[in-house]
Design a protein around this motif. Sequence first.
Motif, PDB file in Angstrom:
ATOM      1  N   PRO A   1     -20.455   7.085  40.555  1.00 44.20           N
ATOM      2  CA  PRO A   1     -19.177   6.530  41.020  1.00 44.20           C
ATOM      3  C   PRO A   1     -19.333   5.247  41.821  1.00 44.20           C
ATOM      4  N   GLU A   2     -20.540   4.723  41.905  1.00 43.60           N
ATOM      5  CA  GLU A   2     -20.826   3.603  42.804  1.00 43.60           C
ATOM      6  C   GLU A   2     -19.870   2.429  42.612  1.00 43.60           C
ATOM      7  N   LEU A   3     -19.586   2.081  41.353  1.00 43.15           N
ATOM      8  CA  LEU A   3     -18.766   0.895  41.108  1.00 43.15           C
ATOM      9  C   LEU A   3     -17.341   1.095  41.608  1.00 43.15           C
ATOM     10  N   GLN A   4     -16.768   2.273  41.332  1.00 44.97           N
ATOM     11  CA  GLN A   4     -15.427   2.530  41.841  1.00 44.97           C
ATOM     12  C   GLN A   4     -15.394   2.592  43.362  1.00 44.97           C
ATOM     13  N   LEU A   5     -16.392   3.228  43.951  1.00 47.41           N
ATOM     14  CA  LEU A   5     -16.421   3.331  45.407  1.00 47.41           C
ATOM     15  C   LEU A   5     -16.567   1.957  46.045  1.00 47.41           C
ATOM     16  N   LYS A   6     -17.308   1.079  45.377  1.00 47.31           N
ATOM     17  CA  LYS A   6     -17.450  -0.298  45.871  1.00 47.31           C
ATOM     18  C   LYS A   6     -16.095  -1.003  45.864  1.00 47.31           C
TER      19      LYS A   6
ATOM     20  N   ARG B   1     -13.161   0.410  45.965  1.00 46.25           N
ATOM     21  CA  ARG B   1     -12.315   1.036  46.982  1.00 46.25           C
ATOM     22  C   ARG B   1     -12.571   0.438  48.363  1.00 46.25           C
ATOM     23  N   GLN B   2     -13.834   0.203  48.664  1.00 45.72           N
ATOM     24  CA  GLN B   2     -14.188  -0.280  49.997  1.00 45.72           C
ATOM     25  C   GLN B   2     -13.867  -1.743  50.206  1.00 45.72           C
ATOM     26  N   TRP B   3     -14.161  -2.574  49.188  1.00 42.04           N
ATOM     27  CA  TRP B   3     -14.160  -4.007  49.442  1.00 42.04           C
ATOM     28  C   TRP B   3     -12.960  -4.766  48.890  1.00 42.04           C
ATOM     29  N   LEU B   4     -12.304  -4.273  47.840  1.00 42.18           N
ATOM     30  CA  LEU B   4     -11.158  -5.025  47.324  1.00 42.18           C
ATOM     31  C   LEU B   4     -10.035  -5.166  48.350  1.00 42.18           C
ATOM     32  N   PRO B   5      -9.739  -4.146  49.140  1.00 40.05           N
ATOM     33  CA  PRO B   5      -8.708  -4.360  50.166  1.00 40.05           C
ATOM     34  C   PRO B   5      -9.085  -5.443  51.179  1.00 40.05           C
ATOM     35  N   VAL B   6     -10.374  -5.682  51.364  1.00 41.77           N
ATOM     36  CA  VAL B   6     -10.834  -6.738  52.269  1.00 41.77           C
ATOM     37  C   VAL B   6     -10.670  -8.108  51.620  1.00 41.77           C
ATOM     38  N   LEU B   7     -11.014  -8.195  50.324  1.00 38.40           N
ATOM     39  CA  LEU B   7     -11.028  -9.488  49.642  1.00 38.40           C
ATOM     40  C   LEU B   7      -9.650  -9.920  49.152  1.00 38.40           C
TER      41      LEU B   7
ATOM     42  N   PRO C   1      -6.929  -0.984  45.309  1.00 31.87           N
ATOM     43  CA  PRO C   1      -6.781   0.471  45.380  1.00 31.87           C
ATOM     44  C   PRO C   1      -5.655   0.879  46.331  1.00 31.87           C
ATOM     45  N   VAL C   2      -4.847   1.852  45.890  1.00 31.58           N
ATOM     46  CA  VAL C   2      -3.768   2.361  46.750  1.00 31.58           C
ATOM     47  C   VAL C   2      -3.878   3.864  46.977  1.00 31.58           C
ATOM     48  N   ARG C   3      -4.533   4.599  46.072  1.00 28.52           N
ATOM     49  CA  ARG C   3      -4.764   6.028  46.240  1.00 28.52           C
ATOM     50  C   ARG C   3      -6.132   6.378  45.662  1.00 28.52           C
ATOM     51  N   PHE C   4      -6.770   7.379  46.235  1.00 30.84           N
ATOM     52  CA  PHE C   4      -8.076   7.823  45.760  1.00 30.84           C
ATOM     53  C   PHE C   4      -7.946   9.185  45.091  1.00 30.84           C
TER      54      PHE C   4
ATOM     55  N   ASP D   1     -11.595  -5.899  37.326  1.00 30.26           N
ATOM     56  CA  ASP D   1     -12.903  -5.249  37.245  1.00 30.26           C
ATOM     57  C   ASP D   1     -13.935  -5.885  38.170  1.00 30.26           C
ATOM     58  N   PHE D   2     -13.864  -5.481  39.429  1.00 28.87           N
ATOM     59  CA  PHE D   2     -14.794  -5.967  40.440  1.00 28.87           C
ATOM     60  C   PHE D   2     -15.950  -5.001  40.679  1.00 28.87           C
TER      61      PHE D   2
END
Length: 298
Positions: free
Chosen positions: A58-63, A65-71, A82-85, A211-212
């Motif tokens: 799941p590494e790519l999705q978790l990445k 989740r963590q960083w797209l809201p920052v960028l 991401p808005v829901r997990f 696709d980040f």
Amino acid sequence: MTDTEIEITADLVRDLLQEQHPDLAELAIREVAGGWGNQMWRLGDELAVRMQRMDPTPELQLKERQWLPVLAPRLPLPVPTPVRFGEPSERFPKHWTVMTWVDGEPLDHGSITRGAHAADTLAGFLRALHVEAPAEAPISSDFGAHPKKCTDSFDYFFEAVVPGDIADEVRAVWDDAVAASEWCGPPMWVHGDLHPANVVVSDGTLSGIVDFGAMFAGDPAWDLAAAWVLLPAGTVSRFFDMYAHADEAAIRRARGLAAMKSLFLMLMGQNGDRGLPGGKPNWGPIGRAALDRVLKGV
């Protein structure tokens, strides 16, 4: 049936939403064509569900989740946020994420007709993205290396698809990239996987980036290669003028990486023509057109 072979259907997506996010479960669900590591489903008009499929971890999705809201807040083009997990469960033992939907048509099924506008748009997006990344930002073992550390991959693609009449020219572009000096600046935020299926277009120009999963901190030349891979002929100089932060060595590295990415697209097209898993027949001509732009330097 192994978990990598679970059939992902609209009913499964709805069941998972009902279990974990019931307020979204009544929205319309429509499958989105494409995707390999992850499968996308449109959810209503403004959302999408990204389902882990062939990605082994799941590494790519978790990445994302963590960083797209920052960028996302400082990027000038829409990106999926991401808005829901969705967490692994007995029903589906993998991760899934509800994200904002990015309107537009994937470039591998569309076209850019406003080349100058697209060049300016891509340059502006990458200027905004390419800032120094924090120390805890992800690094990549697959992307981000200097071309001299990617010779095995290049040689594999080269042997598989390069026509003999242009082999020397392609090799010369790659050798020049290998000879270019390394990135000496701080690690920068890099998308890492800008190819025609990972950008969307509308009204003849770029309108979103998706696709980040490959994003990393490193050499921005990996994104600058998109000048040849994505943009129509005749726009590369405008792109680099607008980007304004690439020195000669970065452009040489980027051009070599664009050659490698073009060969990859051609190989995926060849695999598609042969009916192999993950192959995409329409990528062959796209890759060859990109390689022609690389060789002409335009």
